[in-house]
Design a protein around this motif. Structure first.
Motif, short mmCIF file in Angstrom:
data_model
loop_
_atom_site.label_atom_id
_atom_site.label_comp_id
_atom_site.label_asym_id
_atom_site.label_seq_id
_atom_site.Cartn_x
_atom_site.Cartn_y
_atom_site.Cartn_z
N ALA A 93 -18.20 3.25 16.94
CA ALA A 93 -17.81 3.38 18.39
C ALA A 93 -18.39 2.40 19.33
CB ALA A 93 -17.96 4.94 18.94
N MET A 94 -19.48 2.13 19.16
CA MET A 94 -20.13 0.79 19.94
C MET A 94 -19.57 -0.40 20.00
SD MET A 94 -24.20 2.02 19.16
CE MET A 94 -25.00 0.73 20.06
N ALA A 95 -18.82 -0.55 18.91
CA ALA A 95 -17.98 -1.92 18.87
C ALA A 95 -18.97 -3.05 18.75
CB ALA A 95 -17.32 -2.41 20.15
N PRO A 96 -19.74 -2.88 17.50
CA PRO A 96 -20.69 -3.78 16.97
C PRO A 96 -20.13 -5.07 16.58
CG PRO A 96 -20.47 -2.14 15.42
CD PRO A 96 -19.67 -1.64 16.48
N GLU A 97 -20.73 -6.03 16.06
CA GLU A 97 -20.02 -7.41 15.42
C GLU A 97 -20.75 -7.43 14.08
OE1 GLU A 97 -20.60 -11.27 17.92
OE2 GLU A 97 -20.96 -9.71 19.65
N ALA A 98 -22.00 -6.62 13.80
CA ALA A 98 -22.30 -6.62 12.51
C ALA A 98 -22.98 -5.25 12.32
CB ALA A 98 -23.44 -7.67 12.41
N LEU A 99 -23.00 -4.67 10.97
CA LEU A 99 -23.36 -3.29 10.75
C LEU A 99 -24.36 -3.70 9.54
CD1 LEU A 99 -20.35 -0.94 10.12
CD2 LEU A 99 -22.13 -0.93 12.22
N LEU A 100 -25.63 -2.82 9.58
CA LEU A 100 -26.48 -2.85 8.79
C LEU A 100 -26.46 -1.27 8.29
CD1 LEU A 100 -29.37 -4.39 11.02
CD2 LEU A 100 -27.66 -5.60 9.20
N LEU A 101 -26.22 -0.80 7.00
CA LEU A 101 -26.07 0.20 6.60
C LEU A 101 -27.11 0.40 5.38
CD1 LEU A 101 -22.15 0.23 5.87
CD2 LEU A 101 -23.18 0.97 7.91
#
Length: 202
Positions: A132-140
């Motif tokens: 919901a923060m509209a990121p460009e990259a995710l670290l899971l």
């Protein structure tokens, strides 16, 4: 385009990690407990000091204030953090009303106290909070570790759909080889102080 690039990054015992993760691409990292998987994610999120350089779309991590970088490169730790008593207080108004059905919650979840949530429920809600923060990259960091088999399958499918729809670059720490085969465009494994390619394209 949301390419995430690591250029000779060293953190903890890991030495000179270089990776390119294009938009819409999932790179999985595995390795023994304590090998440095989470530490590497924290370095990419600008939470831990490190050597080397990290870029998003050509913008260097060091060129942005940490809080600005973390809006664009969002980390979801294995143990998510919650600051307010009520679930909905952690979400913007539109995200409170658009929680994906795949996550398995009724609409009234936003009125629940955080203390009511199981570890798996917190994990699923933390994923939605991050997207919901509209990121460009995710670290899971092992995002389905506390979920049963059916919910793991539902969350994997939903996450992969979101990754492709939003063109996100994803660094995903996983220990389950079946999950890695299902979600990874490429698989890397930490071996000693090095990150080795496992040739996991499919």
């Amino acid at each position: 385009m949301s390419e995430l690039r690591l250029d000779t990054v060293s953190v903890g015992t890991l030495q000179e990690v270089s990776l390119q993760i294009p938009d819409g691409f999932v790179a999985c990292i595995s390795g023994a407990s304590g090998s440095g998987k989470s530490r590497l994610l924290r370095a990419v999120a600008d939470l831990d000091p490190h050597d080397g350089r990290i870029y998003l779309d050509g913008t260097e991590q060091a060129a942005l204030p940490a809080h600005e970088w973390r809006k664009r490169v969002v980390m979801i730790p294995a143990d998510s953090q919650w600051w307010f008593d009520e679930v909905g207080a952690h979400f913007a108004e539109d995200a409170r009303h658009t929680i994906p059905a795949a996550l398995g919650f009724p609409p009234e979840v936003m009125d629940w106290p955080v203390s009511r949530l199981s570890s798996g429920e917190r994990q699923r809600l933390a994923l939605w909070r991050a997207l919901a923060m509209a990121p460009e990259a995710l670290l899971l960091d092992e995002p389905t570790a506390n979920l049963d088999e059916d919910m793991t399958a539902a969350v994997e499918a939903w996450l992969l759909d979101e990754v492709r729809r939003r063109n996100l670059a994803v660094l995903w720490v996983a220990h389950d080889q079946g999950q890695i085969r299902r979600v990874a465009n490429h698989h890397y494994r930490i071996s000693g102080s090095l990150l080795e390619s496992m040739n996991g394209n499919h």
